[in-house]
Scaffold this motif. Structure first.
Motif, PDB file in Angstrom:
ATOM      1  N   HIS A   1       0.815  -1.217   0.000  1.00  0.00           N
ATOM      2  CA  HIS A   1       0.000   0.000   0.000  1.00  0.00           C
ATOM      3  C   HIS A   1       0.854   1.275   0.000  1.00  0.00           C
ATOM      4  CE1 HIS A   1      -3.460   2.547   0.674  1.00  0.00           C
ATOM      5  NE2 HIS A   1      -2.861   3.067   1.738  1.00  0.00           N
ATOM      6  N   TYR A   2       1.695   1.431   1.019  1.00  0.00           N
ATOM      7  CA  TYR A   2       2.404   2.696   1.176  1.00  0.00           C
ATOM      8  C   TYR A   2       3.572   2.876   0.206  1.00  0.00           C
ATOM      9  CZ  TYR A   2      -0.467   3.484   5.241  1.00  0.00           C
ATOM     10  OH  TYR A   2      -1.542   3.670   6.055  1.00  0.00           O
ATOM     11  N   PHE A   3       4.448   1.915   0.118  1.00  0.00           N
ATOM     12  CA  PHE A   3       5.619   2.093  -0.735  1.00  0.00           C
ATOM     13  C   PHE A   3       5.229   2.363  -2.189  1.00  0.00           C
ATOM     14  CE2 PHE A   3       8.654  -0.529   2.190  1.00  0.00           C
ATOM     15  CZ  PHE A   3       8.510   0.419   3.184  1.00  0.00           C
ATOM     16  N   PRO A   4       4.252   1.646  -2.747  1.00  0.00           N
ATOM     17  CA  PRO A   4       3.859   1.966  -4.128  1.00  0.00           C
ATOM     18  C   PRO A   4       3.339   3.405  -4.298  1.00  0.00           C
ATOM     19  CG  PRO A   4       3.060  -0.204  -3.538  1.00  0.00           C
ATOM     20  CD  PRO A   4       3.589   0.432  -2.270  1.00  0.00           C
ATOM     21  N   GLN A   5       2.787   3.995  -3.252  1.00  0.00           N
ATOM     22  CA  GLN A   5       2.350   5.397  -3.323  1.00  0.00           C
ATOM     23  C   GLN A   5       3.532   6.360  -3.278  1.00  0.00           C
ATOM     24  OE1 GLN A   5      -0.679   6.786  -0.628  1.00  0.00           O
ATOM     25  NE2 GLN A   5      -1.605   4.758  -0.520  1.00  0.00           N
ATOM     26  N   PHE A   6       4.571   5.983  -2.540  1.00  0.00           N
ATOM     27  CA  PHE A   6       5.703   6.887  -2.345  1.00  0.00           C
ATOM     28  C   PHE A   6       6.660   6.899  -3.536  1.00  0.00           C
ATOM     29  CE2 PHE A   6       5.299   5.903   2.453  1.00  0.00           C
ATOM     30  CZ  PHE A   6       4.307   6.856   2.596  1.00  0.00           C
ATOM     31  N   ILE A   7       6.852   5.768  -4.180  1.00  0.00           N
ATOM     32  CA  ILE A   7       7.858   5.670  -5.257  1.00  0.00           C
ATOM     33  C   ILE A   7       7.645   6.696  -6.356  1.00  0.00           C
ATOM     34  CG2 ILE A   7       8.746   4.167  -7.089  1.00  0.00           C
ATOM     35  CD1 ILE A   7       8.404   1.812  -5.071  1.00  0.00           C
ATOM     36  N   PRO A   8       6.431   6.870  -6.885  1.00  0.00           N
ATOM     37  CA  PRO A   8       6.261   7.844  -7.972  1.00  0.00           C
ATOM     38  C   PRO A   8       6.501   9.303  -7.554  1.00  0.00           C
ATOM     39  CG  PRO A   8       4.350   6.379  -7.839  1.00  0.00           C
ATOM     40  CD  PRO A   8       5.200   6.124  -6.638  1.00  0.00           C
ATOM     41  N   LEU A   9       6.466   9.581  -6.275  1.00  0.00           N
ATOM     42  CA  LEU A   9       6.657  10.950  -5.814  1.00  0.00           C
ATOM     43  C   LEU A   9       8.081  11.444  -6.017  1.00  0.00           C
ATOM     44  CD1 LEU A   9       4.618  10.778  -2.482  1.00  0.00           C
ATOM     45  CD2 LEU A   9       3.913  11.817  -4.658  1.00  0.00           C
ATOM     46  N   ASP A  10       9.042  10.535  -5.911  1.00  0.00           N
ATOM     47  CA  ASP A  10      10.445  10.932  -6.070  1.00  0.00           C
ATOM     48  C   ASP A  10      11.235   9.721  -6.555  1.00  0.00           C
ATOM     49  OD1 ASP A  10      13.121  11.837  -5.785  1.00  0.00           O
ATOM     50  OD2 ASP A  10      12.496  13.223  -4.198  1.00  0.00           O
ATOM     51  N   ARG A  11      11.395   9.620  -7.838  1.00  0.00           N
ATOM     52  CA  ARG A  11      12.061   8.453  -8.448  1.00  0.00           C
ATOM     53  C   ARG A  11      13.516   8.309  -8.006  1.00  0.00           C
ATOM     54  NH1 ARG A  11       8.775   4.503 -10.211  1.00  0.00           N
ATOM     55  NH2 ARG A  11       7.004   5.421 -11.246  1.00  0.00           N
TER      56      ARG A  11
ATOM     57  N   LEU B   1      13.870   7.267   5.112  1.00  0.00           N
ATOM     58  CA  LEU B   1      13.391   7.361   3.732  1.00  0.00           C
ATOM     59  C   LEU B   1      11.938   7.841   3.691  1.00  0.00           C
ATOM     60  CD1 LEU B   1      14.690   6.718   0.966  1.00  0.00           C
ATOM     61  CD2 LEU B   1      13.521   4.537   1.043  1.00  0.00           C
ATOM     62  N   VAL B   2      11.079   7.223   4.479  1.00  0.00           N
ATOM     63  CA  VAL B   2       9.638   7.465   4.389  1.00  0.00           C
ATOM     64  C   VAL B   2       9.226   8.820   4.963  1.00  0.00           C
ATOM     65  CG1 VAL B   2       7.384   6.681   5.218  1.00  0.00           C
ATOM     66  CG2 VAL B   2       9.013   5.028   4.289  1.00  0.00           C
ATOM     67  N   VAL B   3       9.639   9.139   6.164  1.00  0.00           N
ATOM     68  CA  VAL B   3       9.160  10.382   6.788  1.00  0.00           C
ATOM     69  C   VAL B   3       9.557  11.608   5.959  1.00  0.00           C
ATOM     70  CG1 VAL B   3       9.196  11.851   8.833  1.00  0.00           C
ATOM     71  CG2 VAL B   3       8.984   9.364   9.081  1.00  0.00           C
ATOM     72  N   PRO B   4      10.794  11.720   5.481  1.00  0.00           N
ATOM     73  CA  PRO B   4      11.108  12.874   4.635  1.00  0.00           C
ATOM     74  C   PRO B   4      10.276  12.934   3.346  1.00  0.00           C
ATOM     75  CG  PRO B   4      13.116  11.984   5.558  1.00  0.00           C
ATOM     76  CD  PRO B   4      12.019  11.003   5.882  1.00  0.00           C
ATOM     77  N   VAL B   5       9.919  11.777   2.779  1.00  0.00           N
ATOM     78  CA  VAL B   5       9.040  11.783   1.603  1.00  0.00           C
ATOM     79  C   VAL B   5       7.688  12.387   1.971  1.00  0.00           C
ATOM     80  CG1 VAL B   5       7.718  10.304   0.015  1.00  0.00           C
ATOM     81  CG2 VAL B   5      10.156   9.892   0.354  1.00  0.00           C
ATOM     82  N   ILE B   6       7.159  11.988   3.109  1.00  0.00           N
ATOM     83  CA  ILE B   6       5.866  12.519   3.564  1.00  0.00           C
ATOM     84  C   ILE B   6       5.970  14.022   3.807  1.00  0.00           C
ATOM     85  CG2 ILE B   6       4.215  12.484   5.474  1.00  0.00           C
ATOM     86  CD1 ILE B   6       4.837   9.421   5.691  1.00  0.00           C
ATOM     87  N   LEU B   7       7.054  14.451   4.417  1.00  0.00           N
ATOM     88  CA  LEU B   7       7.218  15.875   4.697  1.00  0.00           C
ATOM     89  C   LEU B   7       7.363  16.682   3.410  1.00  0.00           C
ATOM     90  CD1 LEU B   7       9.597  15.761   7.799  1.00  0.00           C
ATOM     91  CD2 LEU B   7       7.082  15.745   7.739  1.00  0.00           C
ATOM     92  N   GLU B   8       8.091  16.145   2.455  1.00  0.00           N
ATOM     93  CA  GLU B   8       8.333  16.854   1.190  1.00  0.00           C
ATOM     94  C   GLU B   8       7.090  16.862   0.295  1.00  0.00           C
ATOM     95  OE1 GLU B   8      10.660  18.808  -1.853  1.00  0.00           O
ATOM     96  OE2 GLU B   8      10.964  18.571   0.297  1.00  0.00           O
ATOM     97  N   TYR B   9       6.378  15.742   0.236  1.00  0.00           N
ATOM     98  CA  TYR B   9       5.294  15.593  -0.746  1.00  0.00           C
ATOM     99  C   TYR B   9       3.938  15.380  -0.093  1.00  0.00           C
ATOM    100  CZ  TYR B   9       9.300  14.866  -3.784  1.00  0.00           C
ATOM    101  OH  TYR B   9      10.483  15.013  -4.453  1.00  0.00           O
TER     102      TYR B   9
END
Length: 188
Positions: free
Chosen positions: A97-107, A175-183
């Motif tokens: 669920h989560y990782f597939p949502q995060f990958i397209p945000l920042d390749r 890896l995950v928390v900075p993605v959430i903060l950025e996007y």
């Protein structure tokens, strides 16, 4: 053991090229960021719970080997079952669920999510080994037999698991928390 420098059992952290957002968002600033939400807080609390449960298991085995844990079998059965089931379910949700949502945000970070997924597969083997070691102790206890050798092996497995899990959780959080903060807005 592998000679892959990014394998869970030997890496010391994420490589610099996968820390591009982690360096922009230090841990000390996460909770104050506008995109830090209740779901992120809950996810970090789950990680803290996994660390605490593993520590509880290690302490229980250490006390057993010191002769100071009369409830060892019952505690190991309950806590290990809860710990491993919750951990496995947590990884399934992340992978599907989560990782597939995060990958397209920042390749740039796609390789990092591949590493985390690979960690989950490696941890599955450790989960099975920890379950087997726990069951060996519980079988000896149920039979009324001395379980000291099995308890020592279980303690060794628990400590090894803690090392692997802590490395994985720290890297995953970086890896995950900075993605959430950025996007965060894009996650809507």
């Amino acid at each position: 053991m592998t000679d892959d420098p990014l394998a869970l059992d030997i890496r010391k952290g994420l490589p610099e090229h996968l820390r591009v957002l982690a360096d922009l968002y230090p841990r000390t600033e996460w909770r104050g960021h506008p995109n830090f939400n209740d779901l992120t807080a809950f996810w970090l609390e789950r990680h803290a719970m996994f660390r605490q449960l593993n520590d509880l298991l290690v302490e229980g085995s250490e006390k057993r080997l010191d002769g100071a844990n009369p409830n060892y079998g019952r505690e190991m059965q309950h806590y290990t079952s809860t710990y491993l089931n919750q951990l496995h379910g947590h990884h399934q949700i992340e992978d599907h669920h989560y990782f597939p949502q995060f990958i397209p945000l920042d390749r740039r970070l796609e390789r990092g999510f591949e590493i985390l997924d690979r960690d989950h597969h490696a941890l599955d083997g450790h989960i099975h080994a920890l379950a087997a070691s726990t069951n060996a102790v519980l079988q000896r206890i149920a039979a009324g037999e001395d379980d000291e050798r099995e308890a020592r092996e279980l303690l060794e497995a628990q400590r090894a698991f803690r090392t692997f899990l802590h490395r994985h959780l720290e890297d995953e959080e970086d890896l995950v928390v900075p993605v959430i903060l950025e996007y965060g807005a894009a996650l809507g």
